[in-house]
Design an enzyme around this catalytic site. Structure first.
Site, PDB file in Angstrom:
ATOM      1  N   LEU A   1     -19.693  37.279  24.497  1.00 42.02           N
ATOM      2  CA  LEU A   1     -19.390  38.709  24.935  1.00 42.02           C
ATOM      3  C   LEU A   1     -19.822  39.147  26.192  1.00 42.02           C
ATOM      4  O   LEU A   1     -20.621  38.953  26.498  1.00 42.02           O
ATOM      5  CB  LEU A   1     -20.225  39.556  23.944  1.00 42.02           C
ATOM      6  CG  LEU A   1     -20.204  39.233  22.231  1.00 42.02           C
ATOM      7  CD1 LEU A   1     -21.167  40.040  21.493  1.00 42.02           C
ATOM      8  CD2 LEU A   1     -18.618  39.504  21.909  1.00 42.02           C
ATOM      9  N   GLU A   2     -18.521  39.495  26.838  1.00 37.87           N
ATOM     10  CA  GLU A   2     -18.510  39.916  28.200  1.00 37.87           C
ATOM     11  C   GLU A   2     -18.588  41.220  28.488  1.00 37.87           C
ATOM     12  O   GLU A   2     -18.249  41.748  29.697  1.00 37.87           O
ATOM     13  CB  GLU A   2     -17.646  39.106  29.039  1.00 37.87           C
ATOM     14  CG  GLU A   2     -17.556  37.644  28.799  1.00 37.87           C
ATOM     15  CD  GLU A   2     -16.650  36.612  29.725  1.00 37.87           C
ATOM     16  OE1 GLU A   2     -16.162  37.505  30.385  1.00 37.87           O
ATOM     17  OE2 GLU A   2     -16.537  35.429  29.222  1.00 37.87           O
ATOM     18  N   ASN A   3     -18.786  42.148  27.397  1.00 37.52           N
ATOM     19  CA  ASN A   3     -18.534  43.527  27.513  1.00 37.52           C
ATOM     20  C   ASN A   3     -19.873  44.442  26.960  1.00 37.52           C
ATOM     21  O   ASN A   3     -19.624  45.564  26.524  1.00 37.52           O
ATOM     22  CB  ASN A   3     -17.487  44.162  26.780  1.00 37.52           C
ATOM     23  CG  ASN A   3     -15.944  43.480  27.542  1.00 37.52           C
ATOM     24  OD1 ASN A   3     -15.603  43.890  28.512  1.00 37.52           O
ATOM     25  ND2 ASN A   3     -15.458  42.473  26.886  1.00 37.52           N
TER      26      ASN A   3
END
Length: 540
Positions: free
Chosen positions: A365-367
């Site tokens: 998860l990069e957000n």
């Protein structure tokens, strides 16, 4: 990790603040002064075993210290004296002493500290060596418990600061439990750095994914975290995954972005863990995820059905491999921010695991991530899957920059079920390492100094891997040759082939390496799987 080719790389400015100086496996704030006392046998006396733990002799009697250290009259937590010590750029100002203990007995370690990055721990316990730390201007209590091994008759207690940080104080250090048969004595040669303390894993000591752009979503804070994170106490036995001690992870692309298209069966045999990229957000259920084979990829492969895909997963299982479903990627906006979303994530992920035969999940998860609810969801999922559950993560470098960050918090909160964190050591620019110095991306020093931070922050070495792009086309920046990865592994495991940064300890159980992606690896002549794969699998 991105799903498009040649997405821009957003490089951070060179930062001049000290690196996150995280260390230790737990940071426990013990309420009040009450301590649990443990009997180690009918004839064993229980009491404080530390010599001069309050420094009330007015000197360092009982302790052996490095650097600048003395007993002072102010500031003190109680009584008339306390320890005051000042680290240098090459020394942590460590004070330690050996204490006699009984085998197979429980002990509680406690102490009051103040100042930037103060560590309290014990080594040589014969079990899980405890360590805790804090960074507060006021007096605060650190503490932990441990059980000695079957042949343990002495342990070494230590307290120290961190390289180049300010003066720290310590007072009222106690070790309560059954008295050993010997007499406590100061260690003859205290370590000048955390690495030499009795246990490399207790003292400050001891991943991917993207196609072209997995750029950090935020800049590093202007100072290290003011308070430590907490991780589960003790060291629960991790799930039995059937994986080798040293593993190679690769991400398989469920889309076509210019890399070599592969059926899962064609993924190179060197990959022990294959992360299928990616699951998508369920628009109807917050926190829920879905997965379908990409129709364009299936067409490009000359036809690739669900049945083919499931059969390929089964064939990988037969070959001893593990296949996990990667959640997120650069464009994957999946949010688990409350109990309902946590339940939806666990239920939907378990349904996909049952449908396709996945062994677990990969969190990419990069957000942003809510550590509390995502950890809750992952524990629920692990309980549903049972033995063999595999949990991997692929944070960006910035996400593991300090223990107070959400991703680091998630890794620590799931440490009991976590297989490996393969941080993406690319698309990040220069960053501070665990020693406070700045290292350039794409070097052995960058990789090893960042891994050092992860282990010092509380992850076991076997839960940490090196994440790099498989080719120069696979990321915006940060590609390194397989030789650099091999050298970094050697440096971390054996202390050889290091650059200018030499880790404060050797971590022979370092898990291995990861790449984005198996497809880009194939497009690059299988360089990563051939060379790094061979190096990882040759590690003892």
């Amino acid at each position: 990790m991105a799903r498009t080719l040649h997405a821009p790389s957003h490089r951070r400015r060179r930062t001049t603040v000290p690196a996150v100086l995280a260390a230790g496996t737990t940071a426990l704030a013990l309420a009040g002064t009450g301590l649990a006392l443990f009997a180690g046998g009918a004839s064993a006396a229980v009491g404080n075993l530390v010599t001069n733990g309050g420094f009330e002799t007015g000197n360092l009697s009982g302790w052996s210290c490095t650097g600048t250290a003395s007993a002072v009259t102010s500031p003190v937590h109680s009584g008339s004296y306390a320890l005051s010590a000042t680290p240098s750029s090459s020394d942590t100002a460590q004070c330690q002493q050996s204490v006699s203990v009984l085998p197979n007995s429980s002990y509680t370690l406690s102490g009051w500290v103040q100042g930037p990055y103060v560590y309290l721990g014990a080594g040589g316990t014969g079990g899980t060596d405890p360590s805790s730390w804090s960074s507060q201007s006021s007096w605060n209590q650190l503490g932990s418990t441990f059980t000695t091994g079957a042949n343990t008759t002495s342990v070494t207690l230590y307290v120290h600061g961190w390289y180049g940080q300010g003066t720290y104080g310590a007072d009222d250090i106690t070790l309560t439990g059954p008295t050993g048969s010997g007499s406590p004595s100061p260690s003859s040669s205290p370590s000048s750095s955390p690495s030499s303390s009795p246990s490399s894993s207790a003292s400050p000591s001891s991943s991917p994914s993207s196609s072209p752009s997995s750029s950090p979503s935020s800049s590093p804070s202007s100072s290290p975290s003011s308070s430590p994170s907490s991780s589960p106490t003790g060291t629960p036995t991790p799930p039995v995954t059937g994986l080798p001690a040293h593993a190679v992870t690769g991400y398989w692309q469920n889309f076509d972005n210019g890399a070599t298209d592969q059926k899962l069966r064609d993924v190179q045999s060197a990959y022990d863990i294959i992360a299928v990229s990616f699951a998508d957000a369920d628009a109807t259920k917050p926190g829920g995820i879905t997965f379908t084979l990409d129709s364009k990829l299936a067409t490009a492969l000359g036809g690739y059905t669900d049945a083919d895909f499931k059969a390929d997963i089964a064939a990988k299982h037969a070959a001893g491999k593990r296949v996990v479903l990667s959640v997120g990627g650069q464009n994957g906006a999946i949010t688990v921010g409350d109990a309902t979303a946590a339940a939806n994530f666990a239920n939907s992920a378990y349904s996909l695991i049952q449908q396709y035969g996945f062994d677990g999940v990969d969190i990419d998860l990069e957000n942003g991530v809510n550590a509390t609810y995502m950890a809750q969801s992952l524990h629920t999922l692990a309980a549903k899957v049972g033995s063999g559950f595999v949990l991997t993560m692929a944070p960006q470098t910035i996400d593991m920059y300090q223990t107070s960050g959400g991703y680091f918090q998630l890794a620590l909160a799931t440490k009991d079920i976590l297989t490996v964190v393969n941080t993406q050591f690319y698309n990040s620019g220069s960053m501070n390492g665990c020693d406070g110095n700045v290292y350039s991306q794409g070097t052995v020093d960058f990789i090893t100094s960042q891994v050092c931070t992860h282990i010092q922050g509380g992850l076991r070495p076997d839960q940490v891997g090196i994440g790099v792009p498989a080719s120069a086309r696979a990321a915006g920046s940060g590609y390194v040759s397989s030789t650099v990865v091999d050298n970094a592994l050697d440096c971390l495991a054996t202390g050889t082939h290091c650059g200018t940064f030499v880790p404060p300890a050797k971590w022979p159980t370092i898990r291995g390496a990861m790449t984005w992606s198996t497809n880009w690896d194939a497009a690059n002549g299988n360089d990563f799987s051939t060379n790094v794969g061979a190096r990882v699998h040759a590690m003892p």
